[in-house]
Structures are given as structure tokens and as C-alpha cells.
Design a protein around this motif. Sequence first.
Motif, PDB file in Angstrom:
ATOM      1  N   ARG A  35      -3.013   1.296  -3.524  1.00  0.00           N
ATOM      2  CA  ARG A  35      -3.955   1.985  -2.627  1.00  0.00           C
ATOM      3  C   ARG A  35      -5.313   2.122  -3.315  1.00  0.00           C
ATOM      4  O   ARG A  35      -6.360   1.896  -2.695  1.00  0.00           O
ATOM      5  CB  ARG A  35      -3.407   3.365  -2.243  1.00  0.00           C
ATOM      6  N   SER A  65       0.816  -1.222   0.000  1.00  0.00           N
ATOM      7  CA  SER A  65       0.000   0.000   0.000  1.00  0.00           C
ATOM      8  C   SER A  65       0.849   1.271   0.000  1.00  0.00           C
ATOM      9  O   SER A  65       0.315   2.376   0.026  1.00  0.00           O
ATOM     10  CB  SER A  65      -0.958   0.013   1.197  1.00  0.00           C
ATOM     11  N   ASN A  92      -1.270   4.618   5.282  1.00  0.00           N
ATOM     12  CA  ASN A  92      -0.909   4.682   3.857  1.00  0.00           C
ATOM     13  C   ASN A  92      -2.112   5.052   2.994  1.00  0.00           C
ATOM     14  O   ASN A  92      -1.991   5.837   2.053  1.00  0.00           O
ATOM     15  CB  ASN A  92      -0.350   3.333   3.399  1.00  0.00           C
ATOM     16  N   SER A 133      -3.690   8.976   0.079  1.00  0.00           N
ATOM     17  CA  SER A 133      -4.313   9.175  -1.228  1.00  0.00           C
ATOM     18  C   SER A 133      -5.686   9.814  -1.072  1.00  0.00           C
ATOM     19  O   SER A 133      -6.381   9.619  -0.068  1.00  0.00           O
ATOM     20  CB  SER A 133      -4.451   7.837  -1.960  1.00  0.00           C
ATOM     21  N   GLN A 184       0.740   3.941  -4.965  1.00  0.00           N
ATOM     22  CA  GLN A 184      -0.572   4.533  -5.209  1.00  0.00           C
ATOM     23  C   GLN A 184      -1.518   3.586  -5.950  1.00  0.00           C
ATOM     24  O   GLN A 184      -2.705   3.501  -5.629  1.00  0.00           O
ATOM     25  CB  GLN A 184      -0.404   5.838  -6.001  1.00  0.00           C
ATOM     26  N   SER A 185      -1.020   2.857  -6.951  1.00  0.00           N
ATOM     27  CA  SER A 185      -1.898   1.967  -7.709  1.00  0.00           C
ATOM     28  C   SER A 185      -2.530   0.907  -6.811  1.00  0.00           C
ATOM     29  O   SER A 185      -3.698   0.550  -6.987  1.00  0.00           O
ATOM     30  CB  SER A 185      -1.126   1.292  -8.844  1.00  0.00           C
TER      31      SER A 185
END
Length: 475
Positions: A327, A321, A358, A362, A324-325
Amino acid sequence: MGTSKQRWRISFHKSPSKHPDIPIEFICPISGSLMADPVVVSSGHTFERHCVHACKSLSFTPLLPDGSVPDFSTIIPNLALKATILNFCRSSFLDPPKPINFLTAENLVFTLMATQKAKNRFAQPETELHRVQSQISVSSEESVTPRSGPTCYSSSSASDVDNLNTSSIEEDELVGKLKSSNVSEQEEAVISFRKLTRTREETRFGLCTPRVLSALRVLITSRYASVQVNSVAALVNLSLENRNKVKIVRSGIVPCLIDVLKSGFQESQEHVAGALFSLALDDQNKTAIGVLGALPPLLHALRSDSERTRHDSTLALYHLSLVQSNRAKLVKLGAVQALLGMVKTGHMMGRILLILCNLAVSSEGRAAMLDGGAVECFVCKLRKGEFDSESTRENCLAALYGLSHGGLRFKGLAKEAAAEELLIQVEEMGSQRAKEKARKILEVLRQKDEEEEEVDWEKLLNSDDDTSQTRISSS
């Protein structure tokens, strides 16, 4: 057919490119070309897709050097190998391979069928054939086992094999035993391999080759418990060597690990969780592991009866995590609600909060957490002091701080949860790290914005409209 000392020579199709540095595992054994669309079949071997379809269309199964045959019942894209081949082409200034059409593949298979039929005319009795091939795969110094997947008999010169025979005797013996059709010999091999790689770092690196990983990939999904368990445990040992981590993921072994995590033996699942955790430590692997589908079974493993599986799955998710992808994938999988539920019950709270920290980085993770009641959950935990350690309290504050970048939405939820008074107490009496986080959150809550002057908090909190327009970004 001669004496028992007679040796069978196995040769390989050569790539038309004649590029001397192309790894043999990138070459389709049937087409002899660099694979553009590699697929893994049920037996674990890799071929060019249309070559497999041609074999199925003609009801033909190529004979492998160890006397076994590939199983074409299931075809799965080998995305990891495809990406590796494309990266290799870019770094070697080669044109990317183009998929062969079905007609070409069919002609190649026709030729292979004729070759194999001719060889079968002069083949030894079946039992003698298997005995000789078994001896070759284990002990012959004049032949070589392919670096990954099967190879098919061809009419090429036997000197091709001698040029490829660069592997160590130890590796040859190990691969031969791992590929044995005898289950007891497989079991003996993986147990020995596990012991060899437990403490010896150079052995871990030296034996982490495409040939060994290819053989291990098949055994990882074995229906025999001892073979499966020790195979995965040996892979965990290999993954402990940093130089091996990327190599293992690129070998295409992760989908097999995922299958075991879903439906393997419990002890195997413990080792798989450890393997994914270990492999996720390398930044180059994080995205690939997520793309290959590891996130859903890792989330499910958080509810495992095995404490070890739960622990390593949590750590794997934490490291995955960081990307970003992953997450974004976790949010779509509904991970936020599941993780918040575990925080509320106090189940592995410290490690779960690390994952939520984490996700709060985002925008989509933050929005899902705000909508899921994370602010109220964290404030409630802080107020009750339901933590097993000071570090867990600090993680809770860190997650709350991540949410504080949610603008007016966060401020409204924090106001409703009476967070400010609690944070003042933490700022006065908490640890140094806790004081710092509490201070930063309080600064956000006390910051006056023009948009806040006439805010109807009740309307804001109850609104179902998209709150992204009223969110103040803070990067």
C-alpha cells in the motif's frame, strides 16, 4: 573416441559444508559452496557474484552440460533465492553463507579453466559432442541435469551423479526438451507441458520442480512468440496448485514475468497478469512480489488494450494491496490519482474501488485519497447513481467509510460535498450492506469532538499545512 554408445559423465562440485540436505540449486556451480550473493545472468543461470566477475575478468565462459554457454553480459541480484537460502539456513540451524572474495573466485576459475582445457583435448568433434550431450539430457538414465542453472565439468567421481539422479523420467525428458537449443523442440515441449498441466492437479505439483522452473524461466523471456506465450501459460497452470505458489516465487521467476509484462507479446502479458494474480493469492508471496517490482507494470497494465490483462492486473493489485508495504509503495507511485481517474471515467469501477478500499485502510493512503478529491468523487458517484451493479455502489460506500477515519479533514470535505443528506437517503433506501456503511459514516459525521467546537472549516479545507496533527485516529 570409442563407440556411439559411450556416455559422458557429468559430476558436480560439492559444497564444503557436506550437509546432505542442502538443495543443489543453492550451490554455486563454480565455487561448489552455498551461495551468499547469488546473481542471475542474462541466460537465466545463477552463480555466486564474484565467480561471475572472475569469469568476466579472465574472459572465460564455462561449458554447460547441454553444450550451451552462460551469457554474463547482464548481472542481476537474485534476491528471491538469497532470501530462500537464508531461511533455509535458519530452519536448518546452519550458519549463513559468507561471500567468497574475488581472489578466491579467481583461483577457482583458473582451476576450472585448466580442467576444461584438458577435457577439450580429448573431446569429440563438435557436431558429435552436441549430439551425444543432447541424447543424455533427454534420455540417459545414467546422468542427471542440474536442478537449476548450469554445472561445470569437474574431476569428481561419476558416482556423485548417480546419487543425485532421483528425478522422474518424465521430468528428465521435459527438462531436456525445454533446454534444447532447437526452437521448434522448445515450442513442442512448452505446448505439451501446457496441455499436461491444464487439468491434471498432480501433474502440476509433480512437475513444479526447481529444474523445470529453471528451464521455464529462460523460455519465458524468449523472443519467439509461441515459446514465450506457452511458457507463461504453463506457469499459470502450475500456479493454480496452491502447494506451488510459494515455490514458484522463490524460484526467482517473478522478475522474468515482470519483464514480459513490460515488453512481451500481448498474449503473454495476459498470461503474466493471470500468473501474478494467482501467485498473489498466497499471503507469503504478497510482500515478495511487491519488493521484486511488480507494482509499477501492473498499474500500467490497467490501461492495456486487452480486457483480460486489465481484469487480472486489477485483481493482482487488489490482493497485493492487502499488505501494508505494498500500500505504501502504491501511494508513492502515484496510484491514488490514477485509480481515482479511472473511477471518474467509470473504467472497471467496481474492481478499482476494491483497491481504493484497501488503500484507505492505511494512513498514507487515506491522506493521499483525501488530498486527491476522493470524497467529492465518491459522493458525486453516489448522487448520480453511476454504478453497473449494487455491489459497486456498496464498494463505493466502503471506500468512503475507510476515508471516514480521516478525522476532521474528512468531516470538512464531507460537509463541503453535502454528503450527509445523501447518506441519509442511502440509509433509508439502500441495500442492507449499503445501509450499514451509510449508518457508520453518518455516526462519524455526527460525532461531536472538543476540537470541532471552534473549527473554521473554510480555513481547514484551504490549509496547505500538515493535517496529520488535527486528524483523529480511529483504530
